[in-house]
Design an enzyme around this catalytic site. Structure first.
Site, short mmCIF file in Angstrom:
data_model
loop_
_atom_site.label_atom_id
_atom_site.label_comp_id
_atom_site.label_asym_id
_atom_site.label_seq_id
_atom_site.Cartn_x
_atom_site.Cartn_y
_atom_site.Cartn_z
N LYS B 64 0.81 -1.22 0.00
CA LYS B 64 0.00 0.00 0.00
C LYS B 64 0.84 1.27 0.00
O LYS B 64 0.41 2.31 -0.48
CB LYS B 64 -0.92 0.01 1.23
N SER B 315 1.35 -9.81 -0.42
CA SER B 315 1.03 -8.38 -0.42
C SER B 315 1.34 -7.65 0.88
O SER B 315 1.56 -6.45 0.86
CB SER B 315 -0.44 -8.19 -0.78
#
Lengths: 348, 348
Positions: B64, B315
């Site tokens: 992110k 991720s």
């Protein structure tokens, strides 16, 4: 009755940096050149540049593979055909089994029957024959020596052998070659194979680097040996750092540590636990309790080296879910008790 | 009453590989070029070469940060002075807070009052103002928009924005530049920012690479959207992969995914859990449940690509001890039940 003095081994000649270099050549393409991680949080907290050498990413999950492979690769053809034997319930077992698999050497591992089944399975998965013994009734060294004799196997000791020590030294060689000279290097200490090998490599590549050994408080035999300059022992110490439960330094490792190591310090069980989970939560890496020993000395302020370049060897990452769950529960209980140590305060 | 058709955004022009390249230049020196890990065990099991791109080692613990920094860096000076606002209880919040800290942009994060205190603390530690709301009585988007309006803040959406998408694409750019062309790339999917950005980068750098999106079975809106070619939604799906609880794809991400992605698959909660702890135990890395989604599709045989070069994006790694402990207990219970899935069999 007369007692012979213990064999005196010259630390200048027993294992040298040339042996570490030769080990590195043998390991090339076989051991992983493990990554070095850094953390802004750790650098800010310590006021230094800290380099974590991640031997938890080594093959079979710990630095032990380096020494094991280096030792097995130097056996004679006859020894290789006959096979090797080791006694270990931990990382040495898996390292020997994997090195044997790669080098096509039959391996036999003597393990206590209550060793975690996940470790027994992992060792068998690498192709080793596992021989179980009852910890209460059997002395494992004697059993291993008996089997070695009966089957003509070569016994590979876990730390007190020049080939093992030289192999373990390759981790520090890689670290300094990757990041440059260090002012301090923190290394965990059980039997002293990793510590002595690391100190030999650091002495050659960064002569001003001070190498510091780190032990659990509850298994502080090497620290006492270091300060008294006489070999001290512990018996089955109750520490979560299972790789440091070894009874004493060895006839090779002790003189090497006296010669090359600058200091020895100890850390509490709480410090080990907090540091292990700090590494999990912040660096996102799985280390086992023994693997967090060297980091604990730094993160908990046992040593304090501001404005320095500090290497920290994270020695291994073999911890199974069951043990991890138990330690997590323990860590959370301690957090709730508002433990007054610095890391606990920060994390709570 | 008339309803307007949804805005149609051209996937060929809305975000391009040139945008990913520009994002990579902005991120250089600010985001970590994360490591790529491989595992002999995984390669043997899959019969392929598998490359894990470890965004759990990214700053603030997840991919992110790439999109957040790329978006904040492109604000006007006036916007930067006024500051930004985001609503998130998870990785987007910390990413925006850290990017703001680095770029000296004031950040405000709207978070539910029951968000884990460790996440609230981490977000505040990066210098953000945290505004808590009651999940039962308050609609967070409306609240964030109201605050943005009142304080003249720029709202930074978590995924559906060209700057965010381009930033997320830089992870795949790094991966392919590091290991060469891939045959398949597995990417988790929540709102589709990472998936669409990854697909744009893969299409440019490895035109024959098939990009596969992976969702939890319990939050399969994107998979249903992909197959029906009409936007489908879910409402508060009960999945441990909290990063994939987003209600739907967005007006940018949906057309991009239809255009660039080859297939979408789903994985069970058990598969996510087993794969997460497989990565912990074998690769020695901490990934969060969402971070294990893409790996789960491969490790559990949902997809099967023998003799291929396969990229897998892990991720993120933000999981706190409390949640990890609960999931460990759950995983161990399931193991005891002799779950019939392949990974469980191997590990038990």
């Amino acid at each position: 009755m007369t007692t012979a003095p213990p064999p005196t081994i010259d630390p200048e000649t027993s294992v040298t940096y040339a042996d570490v270099e030769a080990a590195a050549l043998r390991l090339a393409g076989n051991a992983h050149p493990t990554p070095v991680l850094t953390s802004n949080t750790v650098n800010q907290r310590t006021g230094s540049q800290v380099f974590f050498k991640c031997e938890n990413f080594q093959r079979a999950g710990a630095f032990k593979f380096r020494g094991a492979y280096n030792a097995l690769a130097q056996l004679s053809d006859a020894q290789k055909r006959q096979g090797v034997i080791a006694f270990s319930s931990g990382n040495h077992a898996q390292a020997i089994a994997l090195a044997g698999q790669i080098l096509h050497i039959p391996t036999t591992i003597v393990m206590p029957s209550d060793a975690p089944s996940v470790k027994q399975t992992a060792t068998r998965d690498y192709g080793a024959e596992v021989i179980l013994y009852d910890r209460l009734t059997t002395q494992r060294e004697a059993l291993a020596q008996q089997i070695a004799h009966d089957r003509h196997l070569t016994l590979i000791p876990p730390y007190d052998h020049p080939y093992i020590i030289a192999g373990q030294g390759t981790a520090t060689k890689e670290l300094i070659e990757a990041v440059g000279a260090l002012d301090f290097l923190l290394v965990c200490c059980g039997g002293g194979g990793l510590l002595s090998g690391s100190a030999i490599a650091a002495h050659a590549l960064a002569p001003n680097c001070q190498v510091i050994g780190v032990e659990p408080k509850r298994a502080d035999d090497a620290t006492r040996s270091f300060y008294s300059r006489a070999l001290q022992t512990v018996h089955n110490p109750d520490t979560i750092a299972d790789g440091a439960r070894t009874p004493s330094l060895g006839k090779y490792t002790f003189p090497l540590i006296l010669h090359y190591v600058s200091d020895m310090v100890t850390v509490s069980e709480s410090a080990i636990l907090r540091s292990m989970f700090f590494l999990w939560e912040r660096l996102k890496i799985v280390v086992e309790p023994t693997g967090a020993l060297a980091a604990a000395a730094l993160l908990e302020g046992v040593v304090h080296y501001p404005n320095a370049r500090i290497g920290v060897i994270l020695s291994g990452g073999n911890i199974d879910l069951k043990q991890a769950g138990k330690l997590l529960n323990k860590a959370q209980e301690r957090r709730k008790k508002a433990d007054s140590a610095p890391l606990a305060r920060e994390l709570s």
